[in-house]
Enzyme design. Sequence first.
Site: not given
Ligand code: FEO
Length: 401
Positions: A24, A79, A81, A83, A146, A165, A193, A226
């Site tokens: 990130h 989510h 984001e 990724d 998040h 996440d 993390y 992840h």
């Molecule tokens: Fe909040 Fe793994 O992106």
Amino acid sequence: MTAYEIKKDVHWVGAVDWDRRNFHGYSLSPKGTTYNAFLIKDQKNTLIDTVEDRFEGTLLCNISQVMEPSKVDYIVVNHVEPDHSGALPRLVEACKPEKIFCSVMGEKAIKEYYGAQDWPLQVVKTGESVSIGSRTLHFLETRMLHWPDSMMTYVAEDKLLVSSDAFGQNYASSERFADQVDQAELMRQVSRYYANIVLPYSSVTLKILEEVGKLKWDVDMIAPDHGLIWRGEGVGQVIEAYQRFALQKPVNRAVVFYDTMWRSTERMAHAIADGLFKGGTSVKVMSLKSDHHSDVMAEIFESGAVLVGSATHNNGVLPLVAAMMTYMKGLRPMNKVAAAFGSYGWSGEALKQVTEQLTAMHFDMVEGVRAKNRPTHDQLKSCVELGQTVAKTLQAKIAAS
Ligand code: FEO
């Protein structure tokens, strides 16, 4: 990596990013990472989450091992984001899904990121569910865990919680399950993390853990977006870890981090560490020239005391210390004992500035030490005493907590 069946007709179809070291753009990920996506075969074939756009070909290839991408009926976006949603435009083109489920904030973000005005978005809220045939998907908005758009999806019939996440780790591996890898290394990555990504949202984390408890969902597998997937005892283990992380109770460890010009502040750091150890507190010393801010943050998170050293430079702190303090402040660690220290040549403002910043973080402050030019023997003795005082203060705090 190839598609992998994690439950009957539920396939991992994500991507392993072995080489990712900068997660990130701000946090190191020494073990790489994965972007997990899950494909459920049912009357309505459903893909939960996607991957970063660099891996959209991998995702499509993995889906193709299970079914033709055009047979995917629904996509769930837990989510936005990039990724996890970067591959969406290509997926929408390839799958032409009937519906894309997302939170209300997710809808806004998808439109803002991808200009997706004509995608079949359907907003879902906490408590809502969608039947996909023999299974029902239940949704839980996890706003600010998040991002504002974050949510989780629970597949009741499979006792499977796809947690976005939360509960994740940056851990690239050929294995898919948490119990298949080195446990000490895995938990280090879980903690790291949390420290660098989830920490500011600890109060939200506690509320969501409570909410999941009230929903009485029967969960025997947690699949984050992840890293490794939790099953069996791992489910309770990671939930317990998150409860502990979110409470941030003090522990008998300290981190001393610093930057130095002519090694005077460094000498002070080592003397303070000696004092901490003499006082019965385990300590780690970290030079900001050698250690990345995310490595230091991982140690701060695991420590009950934080000691920050900076030489005074141009009436302020050294740049690496300024950056570290900004990073730490944003992540909002709590319940720490803290002190500042450092050397100076003529004006010596750094000690006061660092002390003010630590005080603003609501840490329990111990009066710091500064030394002109090169610390004398007596000043180094004061540093040892500072370490001992911090150890004593921390241990009293632990006893009272
Ligand atoms: Fe909040 Fe793994 O992106």
